[in-house]
Scaffold this motif. Structure first.
Motif, PDB file in Angstrom:
ATOM      1  N   THR A   4      -3.758   0.859  -1.383  1.00 10.52           N
ATOM      2  CA  THR A   4      -2.579   0.083  -0.979  1.00 10.52           C
ATOM      3  C   THR A   4      -1.915  -0.542  -2.195  1.00 10.52           C
ATOM      4  OG1 THR A   4      -3.518  -0.371   1.192  1.00 10.52           O
ATOM      5  CG2 THR A   4      -1.756  -1.835   0.440  1.00 10.52           C
ATOM      6  N   PHE A   7      -0.102   2.174  -4.001  1.00 16.10           N
ATOM      7  CA  PHE A   7       1.068   2.553  -3.216  1.00 16.10           C
ATOM      8  C   PHE A   7       2.208   1.568  -3.472  1.00 16.10           C
ATOM      9  CE2 PHE A   7       3.657   2.028   0.600  1.00 16.10           C
ATOM     10  CZ  PHE A   7       4.018   3.325   0.903  1.00 16.10           C
ATOM     11  N   LEU A   8       1.919   0.282  -3.379  1.00 15.06           N
ATOM     12  CA  LEU A   8       2.952  -0.733  -3.571  1.00 15.06           C
ATOM     13  C   LEU A   8       3.463  -0.754  -5.009  1.00 15.06           C
ATOM     14  CD1 LEU A   8       1.448  -3.622  -1.436  1.00 15.06           C
ATOM     15  CD2 LEU A   8       3.455  -2.204  -0.891  1.00 15.06           C
ATOM     16  N   ARG A  11       6.233   1.469  -5.822  1.00 17.67           N
ATOM     17  CA  ARG A  11       7.488   1.216  -5.131  1.00 17.67           C
ATOM     18  C   ARG A  11       8.183  -0.083  -5.523  1.00 17.67           C
ATOM     19  NH1 ARG A  11       4.459   4.608  -2.922  1.00 17.67           N
ATOM     20  NH2 ARG A  11       5.203   6.232  -1.537  1.00 17.67           N
ATOM     21  N   VAL A  26       2.982  -4.168   5.327  1.00 16.77           N
ATOM     22  CA  VAL A  26       3.177  -2.924   4.578  1.00 16.77           C
ATOM     23  C   VAL A  26       3.569  -1.804   5.538  1.00 16.77           C
ATOM     24  CG1 VAL A  26       2.105  -1.213   3.065  1.00 16.77           C
ATOM     25  CG2 VAL A  26       1.569  -3.636   2.759  1.00 16.77           C
ATOM     26  N   VAL A  27       2.867  -1.696   6.648  1.00 16.56           N
ATOM     27  CA  VAL A  27       3.171  -0.674   7.651  1.00 16.56           C
ATOM     28  C   VAL A  27       4.596  -0.861   8.178  1.00 16.56           C
ATOM     29  CG1 VAL A  27       2.573   0.180   9.966  1.00 16.56           C
ATOM     30  CG2 VAL A  27       0.775  -0.305   8.306  1.00 16.56           C
ATOM     31  N   TYR A  30       7.203   0.078   5.159  1.00 15.94           N
ATOM     32  CA  TYR A  30       7.186   1.430   4.590  1.00 15.94           C
ATOM     33  C   TYR A  30       6.774   2.424   5.673  1.00 15.94           C
ATOM     34  CZ  TYR A  30       7.365  -0.952   0.098  1.00 15.94           C
ATOM     35  OH  TYR A  30       7.735  -1.736  -0.964  1.00 15.94           O
ATOM     36  N   TYR A  33       3.817   4.729   4.775  1.00 12.56           N
ATOM     37  CA  TYR A  33       2.582   4.141   4.252  1.00 12.56           C
ATOM     38  C   TYR A  33       1.328   4.792   4.827  1.00 12.56           C
ATOM     39  CZ  TYR A  33      -1.337   0.997   3.642  1.00 12.56           C
ATOM     40  OH  TYR A  33      -2.573   0.501   3.368  1.00 12.56           O
ATOM     41  N   ARG A  36       0.866   8.363   3.634  1.00 12.86           N
ATOM     42  CA  ARG A  36       0.495   8.403   2.216  1.00 12.86           C
ATOM     43  C   ARG A  36      -0.929   7.905   2.010  1.00 12.86           C
ATOM     44  NH1 ARG A  36       4.154  11.479  -0.647  1.00 12.86           N
ATOM     45  NH2 ARG A  36       6.162  11.071   0.272  1.00 12.86           N
ATOM     46  N   LEU A  37      -1.331   6.882   2.737  1.00 11.48           N
ATOM     47  CA  LEU A  37      -2.687   6.362   2.626  1.00 11.48           C
ATOM     48  C   LEU A  37      -3.695   7.436   3.039  1.00 11.48           C
ATOM     49  CD1 LEU A  37      -4.564   3.949   2.067  1.00 11.48           C
ATOM     50  CD2 LEU A  37      -4.275   3.326   4.472  1.00 11.48           C
TER      51      LEU A  37
END
Length: 47
Positions: A4, A7-8, A11, A26-27, A30, A33, A36-37
């Motif tokens: 996570t 991922f952040l 971005r 987050v969900v 994005y 998310y 991608r996770l």
């Protein structure tokens, strides 16, 4: 939760990340998310 954070960081600037991340936020922010996770964790070698 390393995935996570990565991922952040891809971005937004790391300095803009809050000290505590709410995964529900987050969900909500994005749409990709969870997909991608799942990709990240599937590609990671098992411990």
């Amino acid at each position: 939760m390393e995935e996570t954070a990565e991922f952040l960081a891809e971005r937004q600037p790391v300095v803009d990340l809050p000290p505590m991340v709410d995964l529900d936020d987050v969900v909500a922010c994005y749409d990709d998310y969870l997909e991608r996770l799942e990709q990240r964790t599937a590609a990671s070698p098992a411990p």
